[in-house]
Design a protein around this motif. Structure first.
Motif, PDB file in Angstrom:
ATOM      1  N   CYS A 102      -1.235   4.799  -4.900  1.00 24.38           N
ATOM      2  CA  CYS A 102      -2.959   4.998  -4.474  1.00 24.38           C
ATOM      3  C   CYS A 102      -3.078   6.263  -5.072  1.00 24.38           C
ATOM      4  O   CYS A 102      -2.620   7.056  -6.317  1.00 24.38           O
ATOM      5  N   CYS A 153      -0.635  14.563  -0.991  1.00 30.40           N
ATOM      6  CA  CYS A 153      -1.641  13.362  -1.034  1.00 30.40           C
ATOM      7  C   CYS A 153      -3.000  14.482  -0.851  1.00 30.40           C
ATOM      8  O   CYS A 153      -3.731  15.161  -0.083  1.00 30.40           O
ATOM      9  N   ARG A 198       4.936   6.456   2.041  1.00 30.55           N
ATOM     10  CA  ARG A 198       4.600   5.588   2.952  1.00 30.55           C
ATOM     11  C   ARG A 198       4.621   4.622   1.729  1.00 30.55           C
ATOM     12  O   ARG A 198       4.735   4.142   0.789  1.00 30.55           O
ATOM     13  N   ARG A 229       0.880  -1.063   0.021  1.00 34.75           N
ATOM     14  CA  ARG A 229      -0.234  -0.301   0.133  1.00 34.75           C
ATOM     15  C   ARG A 229       0.817   1.575  -0.486  1.00 34.75           C
ATOM     16  O   ARG A 229       0.792   2.367   0.941  1.00 34.75           O
ATOM     17  N   THR A 230       1.936   1.622  -1.132  1.00 35.59           N
ATOM     18  CA  THR A 230       2.439   2.224  -1.241  1.00 35.59           C
ATOM     19  C   THR A 230       1.543   3.816  -1.498  1.00 35.59           C
ATOM     20  O   THR A 230       1.049   3.688  -2.553  1.00 35.59           O
ATOM     21  N   CYS A 231       2.330   5.226  -2.164  1.00 32.95           N
ATOM     22  CA  CYS A 231       1.692   6.313  -2.465  1.00 32.95           C
ATOM     23  C   CYS A 231       1.915   6.062  -3.888  1.00 32.95           C
ATOM     24  O   CYS A 231       0.868   6.408  -4.150  1.00 32.95           O
ATOM     25  N   PHE A 261      -5.847  12.857   0.013  1.00 32.01           N
ATOM     26  CA  PHE A 261      -6.619  12.234   1.192  1.00 32.01           C
ATOM     27  C   PHE A 261      -6.481  12.926   2.086  1.00 32.01           C
ATOM     28  O   PHE A 261      -7.593  12.838   2.447  1.00 32.01           O
ATOM     29  N   TYR A 304      -4.648   8.308  -4.057  1.00 34.84           N
ATOM     30  CA  TYR A 304      -4.657  10.351  -3.985  1.00 34.84           C
ATOM     31  C   TYR A 304      -3.110  10.555  -3.873  1.00 34.84           C
ATOM     32  O   TYR A 304      -3.190  11.599  -3.581  1.00 34.84           O
ATOM     33  N   PHE A 305      -2.652  10.348  -4.463  1.00 37.30           N
ATOM     34  CA  PHE A 305      -0.951  10.425  -4.861  1.00 37.30           C
ATOM     35  C   PHE A 305      -0.583  11.473  -5.708  1.00 37.30           C
ATOM     36  O   PHE A 305      -1.345  11.398  -7.088  1.00 37.30           O
ATOM     37  N   CYS A 356       0.639   2.178   3.823  1.00 37.98           N
ATOM     38  CA  CYS A 356      -0.357   3.038   4.506  1.00 37.98           C
ATOM     39  C   CYS A 356      -1.717   2.840   4.459  1.00 37.98           C
ATOM     40  O   CYS A 356      -2.321   2.252   3.411  1.00 37.98           O
ATOM     41  N   GLU A 369      -4.748   4.136   4.393  1.00 38.58           N
ATOM     42  CA  GLU A 369      -5.666   5.080   3.657  1.00 38.58           C
ATOM     43  C   GLU A 369      -5.191   4.563   2.198  1.00 38.58           C
ATOM     44  O   GLU A 369      -6.107   5.061   0.695  1.00 38.58           O
ATOM     45  N   HIS A 370      -4.313   4.057   1.449  1.00 40.48           N
ATOM     46  CA  HIS A 370      -4.002   3.513   0.750  1.00 40.48           C
ATOM     47  C   HIS A 370      -5.895   2.777  -0.236  1.00 40.48           C
ATOM     48  O   HIS A 370      -6.054   1.738   0.305  1.00 40.48           O
TER      49      HIS A 370
HETATM   50  S1  SF4 Z   1      -2.928   8.411   1.007  1.00 38.40           S
HETATM   51 FE1  SF4 Z   1      -1.430   7.288   1.826  1.00 38.40          FE
HETATM   52  S2  SF4 Z   1      -1.114   6.178   0.198  1.00 38.40           S
HETATM   53 FE2  SF4 Z   1      -2.231   7.390  -0.249  1.00 38.40          FE
HETATM   54  S3  SF4 Z   1      -1.021   9.399  -1.110  1.00 38.40           S
HETATM   55 FE3  SF4 Z   1      -2.266   9.824   1.091  1.00 38.40          FE
HETATM   56  S4  SF4 Z   1       0.321   9.036   2.200  1.00 38.40           S
HETATM   57 FE4  SF4 Z   1       0.321   7.711   0.362  1.00 38.40          FE
END
Ligand code: SF4
Length: 238
Positions: free
Chosen positions: A162, A180, A193, A157-159, A182, A164-165, A196, A198-199
């Motif tokens: 994701c 981010c 991350r 679950r890396t940025c 999110f 949201y990145f 993460c 929240e990924h």
């Molecule tokens: S939600 Fe987590 S994994 Fe996604 S961009 Fe934000 S910090 Fe990175």
């Protein structure tokens, strides 16, 4: 930016292998010290951590793949955890003949109590400057993504994968160039991350485009004095 192909015989490969092996040994040694008092083996603790990080129940094969262990090793750990009342078996949602594994309430408690980060990793990181920490985390993210692409590890679950990145959304800010969506905040390489909670997985073609943007400035952001202009120049292109 594409790295030149490195032959397996390159001395760098041997040295990095030796270094990673030492780090892996240190992690396993500390894992034994941490998990033994809780009546768990490191593999059992890893099974709990894997299921805690998973949004859905996992099959035994996914547990084995997630821990990079054989099926019999994963099976032994799972049997012991079921006997301890920490894991529950149920029918898999997509195949009534298959078994899915999930944490019981006691298993969730055990996973949370074992989620402490090892102190010795903090001590190791203290030996690095902030700039070195940022390069280290960035390199770690790239290595994890490469292993994932090769199928050597289960998706992390890396940025960089994701939804949201937003890499280089703040290219003028050398310290915090990424965004981010999110938490709606800017952040730097040091805060990337690897795992993460929240990924949210991005669709493949968008993730590939963002990855390209991210790696396009490798080696540029490590130099804070030129980062702002260089990052902008790279994104602007020739
Ligand atoms: S939600 Fe987590 S994994 Fe996604 S961009 Fe934000 S910090 Fe990175």
């Amino acid at each position: 930016m594409t790295a030149t192909r490195l032959p397996a015989s390159d001395p760098l490969v041997a040295q990095v292998t030796a270094g990673l092996s030492r780090l892996g040994l240190a992690l396993r040694t500390h894992a034994w010290r941490d998990t033994a008092p809780r009546g768990l083996t490191p593999t059992q603790a890893q099974v709990l951590a894997l299921l805690q990080a998973s949004a859905t129940p996992l099959r035994l094969s996914a547990v084995a793949a997630g821990l990079s262990v054989t099926l019999p090793t994963a099976s032994d750990a799972v049997k012991a955890l079921v006997a301890k009342g920490l894991l529950a078996k149920s029918k898999a949602g997509d195949d009534a003949r298959a078994i899915a594994l999930s944490l019981t309430a006691a298993g969730r408690d055990a996973a949370e109590s074992g989620a402490r980060d090892p102190d010795f990793v903090a001590a190791v990181l203290e030996a690095l400057t902030h700039a070195e920490q940022a390069v280290f985390v960035r390199s770690l993210v790239k290595m994890v993504r490469t292993l994932q692409e090769r199928g050597d590890i289960v998706p992390a679950r890396t940025c960089v994968t994701c939804r949201y990145f937003r890499p280089l959304a703040h290219a003028d800010d050398a310290e915090r160039p990424h965004h981010c969506a999110f938490v709606d905040a800017a952040f730097g390489d040091r805060s990337l991350r690897v795992d993460c909670s929240e990924h949210a997985e991005e669709v493949p073609d968008v993730a590939a485009r963002r990855w390209h943007e991210f790696v396009a400035v490798s080696g540029v952001l490590g130099d804070a004095t030129s980062a702002a202009t260089s990052a902008k120049d790279v994104l602007r292109g020739p």
